[in-house]
Design a protein around this motif. Structure first.
Motif: not given
Length: 175
Positions: A59-64, A66-78, A143-150
């Motif tokens: 869950w720590v990896g999942v939360i990290a 989510a934060g990373l995706d939100a940040e990069t998503g905002v930049i793409m939208l920008l 690391a696992a959720p972050m690798v798959g999610g990225v």
């Protein structure tokens, strides 16, 4: 589990509010927020393939993630917004074809930075996935959720975001 039932929704709420404060648009916030479930698909696929159970470390990896995706998503939208506004200000935005060209112009500028971001994250996390020794089991589960999610997040941001943006902005233009 009691704490996670409070922490995870609270974390998602904080991310939602921060994105809204940044974009000042509910629609843009919803578009950015769509990155979270899409990246979770990759995260959960990799967790399944590795046969990892849900744990605090996961869950720590999942939360990290989510934060990373939100940040990069905002930049793409920008970048998409900047391209849209530039073409609109120059009077080049008259129909859906012009909108498509403007979106391609904005999205293409994000390909290299997004691929570099994904590459750096993978370069940092993949060695953890193959590590052994004290603490390796916990670190692998972070690391696992972050690798798959990225990986799935990169696909979303480079392919699906521009398509969603096109549908959203294209409703106002003639074909």
């Amino acid at each position: 589990m009691k704490r996670l039932r409070i922490v995870i929704p609270f974390t998602l709420l904080v991310i939602f509010v921060l994105i809204y404060l940044n974009t000042k648009s509910v629609m843009k916030t919803m578009i950015v927020f769509m990155a979270v479930p899409f990246s979770l698909i990759g995260a959960f696929w990799l967790l399944y393939l590795l046969n990892y159970n849900m744990s605090i470390a996961v869950w720590v990896g999942v939360i990290a993630l989510a934060g990373l995706d939100a940040e990069t998503g905002v930049i793409m939208l920008l970048y998409l917004d900047l391209a849209y506004e530039k073409w609109n200000a120059e009077g080049k935005l008259k129909n859906v074809t012009d909108l498509k060209n403007a979106i391609m112009f904005g999205a293409v500028k994000r390909i290299r930075p997004k691929i570099m971001t994904v590459s750096v994250i993978l370069a940092g996390l993949v060695p953890i996935m193959f590590s052994h020794g004290t603490g390796a089991d916990v670190m692998k589960r972070i690391a696992a959720p972050m690798v798959g999610g990225v990986i799935t997040s990169a696909i979303l941001e480079l392919v699906i975001y521009p398509a969603i943006y096109m549908i959203w902005k294209g409703r106002r233009l003639s074909p």
